[in-house]
Scaffold this active site. Structure first.
Site, PDB file in Angstrom:
ATOM      1  N   ASP A  72       3.031   5.840  -6.947  1.00 23.66           N
ATOM      2  CA  ASP A  72       4.219   5.869  -6.027  1.00 23.66           C
ATOM      3  C   ASP A  72       5.536   5.743  -6.704  1.00 23.66           C
ATOM      4  O   ASP A  72       6.373   6.065  -6.185  1.00 23.66           O
ATOM      5  CB  ASP A  72       4.078   4.856  -5.311  1.00 23.66           C
ATOM      6  CG  ASP A  72       2.856   4.904  -4.151  1.00 23.66           C
ATOM      7  OD1 ASP A  72       2.752   6.167  -3.945  1.00 23.66           O
ATOM      8  OD2 ASP A  72       2.288   4.095  -3.554  1.00 23.66           O
ATOM      9  N   HIS A 131       0.883  -1.203  -0.227  1.00 29.06           N
ATOM     10  CA  HIS A 131       0.071   0.105   0.056  1.00 29.06           C
ATOM     11  C   HIS A 131       0.907   1.073   0.069  1.00 29.06           C
ATOM     12  O   HIS A 131       1.681   1.509  -0.974  1.00 29.06           O
ATOM     13  CB  HIS A 131      -0.976  -0.207   1.243  1.00 29.06           C
ATOM     14  CG  HIS A 131      -2.094   0.886   1.409  1.00 29.06           C
ATOM     15  ND1 HIS A 131      -2.334   1.676   0.405  1.00 29.06           N
ATOM     16  CD2 HIS A 131      -2.912   1.260   2.195  1.00 29.06           C
ATOM     17  CE1 HIS A 131      -3.540   2.359   0.644  1.00 29.06           C
ATOM     18  NE2 HIS A 131      -3.539   2.083   1.969  1.00 29.06           N
ATOM     19  N   HIS A 154      -1.478  -2.004 -10.011  1.00 27.05           N
ATOM     20  CA  HIS A 154      -2.506  -1.445  -8.948  1.00 27.05           C
ATOM     21  C   HIS A 154      -3.714  -2.395  -8.807  1.00 27.05           C
ATOM     22  O   HIS A 154      -4.249  -3.063  -9.756  1.00 27.05           O
ATOM     23  CB  HIS A 154      -2.880  -0.089  -9.483  1.00 27.05           C
ATOM     24  CG  HIS A 154      -3.420   0.528  -8.168  1.00 27.05           C
ATOM     25  ND1 HIS A 154      -5.055   0.584  -7.977  1.00 27.05           N
ATOM     26  CD2 HIS A 154      -3.089   1.353  -7.477  1.00 27.05           C
ATOM     27  CE1 HIS A 154      -5.102   1.334  -6.861  1.00 27.05           C
ATOM     28  NE2 HIS A 154      -3.766   1.928  -6.629  1.00 27.05           N
TER      29      HIS A 154
HETATM   30  N1  CMC Z   1       5.677  -6.861 -10.381  1.00 30.05           N
HETATM   31  C1  CMC Z   1       5.620  -8.211 -11.225  1.00 30.05           C
HETATM   32  N2  CMC Z   1       4.565  -8.777 -11.269  1.00 30.05           N
HETATM   33  C2  CMC Z   1       3.324  -8.374 -10.829  1.00 30.05           C
HETATM   34  C3  CMC Z   1       3.282  -7.212 -10.184  1.00 30.05           C
HETATM   35  C4  CMC Z   1       4.745  -6.323 -10.093  1.00 30.05           C
HETATM   36  N3  CMC Z   1       4.781  -5.303  -9.232  1.00 30.05           N
HETATM   37  N4  CMC Z   1       2.244  -6.695  -9.758  1.00 30.05           N
HETATM   38  C5  CMC Z   1       1.552  -7.688 -10.029  1.00 30.05           C
HETATM   39  N5  CMC Z   1       2.220  -8.818 -10.763  1.00 30.05           N
HETATM   40  C6  CMC Z   1       1.502  -9.817 -11.426  1.00 30.05           C
HETATM   41  C7  CMC Z   1       1.322 -10.848 -10.552  1.00 30.05           C
HETATM   42  O1  CMC Z   1       2.313 -11.949 -10.171  1.00 30.05           O
HETATM   43  C8  CMC Z   1       0.189 -11.614 -11.316  1.00 30.05           C
HETATM   44  O2  CMC Z   1       0.763 -12.322 -12.410  1.00 30.05           O
HETATM   45  P1  CMC Z   1      -0.027 -13.842 -12.678  1.00 30.05           P
HETATM   46  O3  CMC Z   1      -1.287 -13.304 -13.299  1.00 30.05           O
HETATM   47  O4  CMC Z   1       0.766 -14.205 -13.650  1.00 30.05           O
HETATM   48  O5  CMC Z   1      -0.030 -14.764 -11.633  1.00 30.05           O
HETATM   49  C9  CMC Z   1      -0.635 -10.584 -11.799  1.00 30.05           C
HETATM   50  O6  CMC Z   1       0.268  -9.592 -12.056  1.00 30.05           O
HETATM   51  C10 CMC Z   1      -1.834  -9.952 -11.198  1.00 30.05           C
HETATM   52  O7  CMC Z   1      -1.510  -9.614 -10.025  1.00 30.05           O
HETATM   53  P2  CMC Z   1      -1.983  -9.513  -8.482  1.00 30.05           P
HETATM   54  O8  CMC Z   1      -1.426  -9.745  -7.474  1.00 30.05           O
HETATM   55  O9  CMC Z   1      -3.254 -10.451  -8.597  1.00 30.05           O
HETATM   56  O10 CMC Z   1      -2.635  -8.175  -8.526  1.00 30.05           O
HETATM   57  P3  CMC Z   1      -3.538  -7.278  -7.402  1.00 30.05           P
HETATM   58  O11 CMC Z   1      -4.411  -6.503  -7.991  1.00 30.05           O
HETATM   59  O12 CMC Z   1      -3.804  -8.215  -6.055  1.00 30.05           O
HETATM   60  O13 CMC Z   1      -2.139  -6.659  -6.802  1.00 30.05           O
HETATM   61  C11 CMC Z   1      -0.758  -4.759  -6.099  1.00 30.05           C
HETATM   62  C12 CMC Z   1      -1.955  -5.201  -6.676  1.00 30.05           C
HETATM   63  C13 CMC Z   1      -0.542  -3.274  -6.195  1.00 30.05           C
HETATM   64  C14 CMC Z   1      -0.582  -5.248  -4.714  1.00 30.05           C
HETATM   65  C15 CMC Z   1       0.485  -5.292  -7.126  1.00 30.05           C
HETATM   66  O14 CMC Z   1       0.497  -5.065  -8.304  1.00 30.05           O
HETATM   67  C16 CMC Z   1       2.187  -5.085  -6.290  1.00 30.05           C
HETATM   68  O15 CMC Z   1       2.356  -5.813  -5.335  1.00 30.05           O
HETATM   69  N6  CMC Z   1       2.502  -3.929  -6.778  1.00 30.05           N
HETATM   70  C17 CMC Z   1       3.930  -3.563  -6.442  1.00 30.05           C
HETATM   71  C18 CMC Z   1       3.507  -2.760  -4.980  1.00 30.05           C
HETATM   72  C19 CMC Z   1       2.926  -1.377  -5.211  1.00 30.05           C
HETATM   73  O16 CMC Z   1       3.640  -0.677  -6.183  1.00 30.05           O
HETATM   74  N7  CMC Z   1       2.037  -1.053  -4.764  1.00 30.05           N
HETATM   75  C20 CMC Z   1       1.665   0.215  -4.816  1.00 30.05           C
HETATM   76  C21 CMC Z   1       0.193   0.414  -5.299  1.00 30.05           C
HETATM   77  S1  CMC Z   1      -0.333   2.039  -5.718  1.00 30.05           S
HETATM   78  C22 CMC Z   1      -0.577   2.821  -4.092  1.00 30.05           C
HETATM   79  C23 CMC Z   1      -1.919   2.482  -3.448  1.00 30.05           C
HETATM   80  O17 CMC Z   1      -2.880   2.879  -3.995  1.00 30.05           O
HETATM   81  O18 CMC Z   1      -1.835   2.140  -2.021  1.00 30.05           O
END
Ligand code: CMC
Length: 429
Positions: A364, A265, A306
Site C-alpha cells: 500500500d 487493512h 504487515h
Molecule cells: N509503525 C510503527 N510501529 C509499528 C508499525 C508501524 N506501521 N507496525 C507495527 N509496529 C510495531 C508495533 O508497535 C509493535 O511494536 P512492539 O513489539 O515494540 O510492541 C511491533 O511493531 C509489532 O506490531 P503489531 O501491531 O503486533 O503487528 P501486527 O501484525 O498486529 O500488525 C499491521 C500489522 C499491518 C496492522 C501494522 O503493522 C500496522 O498497523 N501497519 C500500518 C498500517 C498498514 O500499513 N496496513 C496495511 C497492511 S498491507 C494491506 C493489507 O494486506 O491489508
C-alpha cells in the site's frame, strides 16, 4: 486426510487425540473441532493460529516473502501476465489458453454496464460522500437488480453473479469518482483492456478523444493483479462469513468492501498518503519517525508492517519498480510528497526500530504513490483496492459455496461478563 495425531492433555488430566492435517504447503494443521465435546473451546483472538477454512486459491509464506496464486508466484504473474488472466486463474484454477481468455473477456464485456436505474442511486449521496460509502451502498444494491443470479445453490447463477461483480465494479468505482467531481458518467468501452477502460471511465472528457497512457495502464493493471487476492485476510474472511449464512454474493461483496475500508487493512494506502501530506517536508521526517516509535503515541507509520509478511512483502517489490517507472514517465520525481515518500522509505529501511521489528514498506505504501502520481484522489485508493480484490472475494466465496458440507460460520467466545443475576425493578435501581 490425517495420518498423524497430536495428543492434547487437558487441565482435567483428560487426554485427547487431535487429527493432524498435512497441507500441500504451509504449517501442519491441528483439527480441534472435537474439543467442544470435551467441554473446552480454543481461544485465538485475531486468528493468529487459526486456519478458518481449507482453500486451494492463494498461499502466503510470510517469513519467506512468498505469495502464490494457484501455485504461480505473484512476481511472475505481475510481470508476465495481466489482470484478466489472473482473474481467470483465481476463479478457475488454471491460466486460460487464447480461446478461453477471449471467451472470458467476451462474457465479462457483456456485463460491464450498470442497469440505468442504478445510476439514480448516486444522486442520493452527498457529492462529498466518501467513495467507499458509495461503493458499499451501490454494490450491495446490485442484489436488488439482478434477481436472475441470486440462487447460490445454482452453479450457473453463481457464475453469472461472479461475472457481473467483476465486470461492474470498475464502472461503479469510476462513477463514484465522477459523481464526487460533478463530471458526467462515462460508459464502459469494451474494446479496451480492463485497466485501460477503468482509467478511461475515470478521466475521459467529452471534448477529447485522448486514450489513457500505456505506462499508466500497465501500472494500473499491476496494481489490480497484486491486490487480486491475499488468502484469508480480514475482508475475505468477512465475505466468507457473510456468505456462510447463504447471503447473496452482491451482499457478501458489499460486506467485504466495508471490512476493507478500515485503516489497518485496505484503508492503509489512503492513510499513508494522508500521512505523507501531514509530514509535508523531508525535514519533518525525524519528528514523525520519533512519534512512530513512541509507545504512548498512537501514531504509526502507515504503509509499513504487515501481519503476515515479516520479511518483505513480495507485492511491494514489484510495486516499487512500477512506482519508479510511473514517476519517471510522468516526470514527477520532484513532487515534494513523493520526495517525502522516498526519503521515508530509505530511513525506515535503515532505522533499527523498523529493521528489528521487520517493518518493511508494504504494497500500500507504493500503490499509494503510484495512484497519487496518476492523479487518482486519495479517497479513491481503497476503492481501487476493493475493485481488484473483488476477484479474490468472488473466487473465495465460490470455493466456499461449492463445498458439499459447507457450514455457517459461528465462532464461540470466552464470556467474562456478569454471571446470572436477578432483575431489579426500575424504581429500585
Ligand atoms: N509503525 C510503527 N510501529 C509499528 C508499525 C508501524 N506501521 N507496525 C507495527 N509496529 C510495531 C508495533 O508497535 C509493535 O511494536 P512492539 O513489539 O515494540 O510492541 C511491533 O511493531 C509489532 O506490531 P503489531 O501491531 O503486533 O503487528 P501486527 O501484525 O498486529 O500488525 C499491521 C500489522 C499491518 C496492522 C501494522 O503493522 C500496522 O498497523 N501497519 C500500518 C498500517 C498498514 O500499513 N496496513 C496495511 C497492511 S498491507 C494491506 C493489507 O494486506 O491489508
Amino acid at each position: 486426510m490425517a495420518n498423524e495425531k497430536a495428543k492434547l492433555t487437558l487441565h482435567t488430566g483428560e487426554e485427547i487425540e487431535l487429527p493432524v492435517y498435512k497441507p500441500a504447503l504451509g504449517n501442519d494443521v491441528l483439527d480441534v473441532t472435537s474439543l467442544v465435546k470435551h467441554g473446552v473451546f480454543t481461544y485465538d483472538p485475531g486468528f493468529m493460529s487459526t486456519a478458518s477454512c481449507e482453500s486451494k486459491i492463494t498461499f502466503i509464506d510470510g517469513d519467506k516473502g512468498v505469495l502464490l496464486y494457484r501455485g504461480y508466484a505473484i512476481e511472475d504473474l505481475a510481470v508476465n501476465s495481466d489482470f484478466m488472466e489472473v482473474a481467470y486463474l483465481l476463479l478457475n484454477g488454471e491460466l486460460p489458453n487464447k480461446e478461453e481468455k477471449q471467451e472470458f473477456l467476451d462474457e465479462l464485456n457483456n456485463h460491464t454496464m450498470l442497469h440505468e436505474q442504478l445510476t439514480h442511486f448516486f444522486n442520493g449521496f452527498r457529492r462529498d460522500a466518501h467513495p467507499m460509502a458509495v461503493m458499499v451502498g451501490v454494490v450491495g444494491a446490485l442484489s436488488a437488480f439482478y434477481h436472475d443470479s441470486l440462487d447460490i445453490n445454482d452453479p450457473e447463477h453463481r457464475r453469472r453473479s461472479a461475472f457481473r461483480l467483476i465486470a461492474k465494479v470498475p464502472t461503479i468505482a469510476a462513477m463514484c469518482y465522477r459523481y464526487s467531481m460533478g463530471f458526467p458518467f462515462v460508459y464502459p468501452r469494451n474494446e479496451m483492456s480492463y485497466a485501460e477502460n477503468f482509467l478511461n471511465q475515470m478521466f475521459s472528457m467529452p471534448s477529447t478523444d485522448e486514450k489513457p497512457d500505456p505506462v499508466l495502464v500497465r501500472a494500473m493493471d499491476r496494481i489490480f493483479t497484486l491486490h487480486a487476492d491475499h488468502e484469508q485476510n480480514c475482508s475475505t474472511s468477512t465475505v466468507r462469513l457473510a456468505g456462510s449464512s447463504g447471503a447473496n454474493p452482491f451482499a457478501c461483496i458489499a460486506s467485504g468492501i466495508a471490512s476493507l475500508w478500515g485503516p489497518a487493512h485496505g484503508g492503509a494506502n489512503e492513510a499513508c498518503l494522508k500521512m505523507l501530506h501531514e509530514i509535508g517536508d523531508v525535514k519533518r521526517i525525524p519528528e514523525f519517525i520519533k512519534r512512530a516509535k513512541d509507545k504512548d503515541d498512537p501514531f504509526r507509520l502507515m504503509g509499513f508492517g504487515h501481519r503476515v509478511y515479516k520479511n518483505f512483502d513480495p507485492r511491494a517489490k514489484v510495486m516499487r519498480e512500477s512506482a519508479h517507472e510511473v514517476l519517471e514517465a510522468l516526470g514527477a520525481k520532484d513532487d515534494p510528497i513523493l520526495k517525502v515518500a522516498m526519503e521515508l522509505e530509505k530511513i525506515a529501511l535503515e532505522d533499527p526500530y523498523f529493521v528489528e521489528r521487520k517493518l518493511y514498506p508494504n504494497v500500500d505504501f507504493y500503490s499509494g504513490i503510484i495512484l497519487s502520481a496518476i492523479g487518482i484522489p486519495t479517497n479513491m485508493f481503497t476503492v481501487i483496492f476493493a475493485l481488484a480484490r473483488t476477484v479474490g472475494w468472488v473466487a473465495q466465496w465460490s470455493e466456499m459455496i461449492s463445498e458439499p458440507n459447507q457450514k455457517i460460520g459461528r465462532p464461540r467466545q470466552m464470556y467474562n461478563g456478569e454471571k446470572k443475576r436477578d432483575f431489579v425493578d426500575l424504581d429500585k435501581r
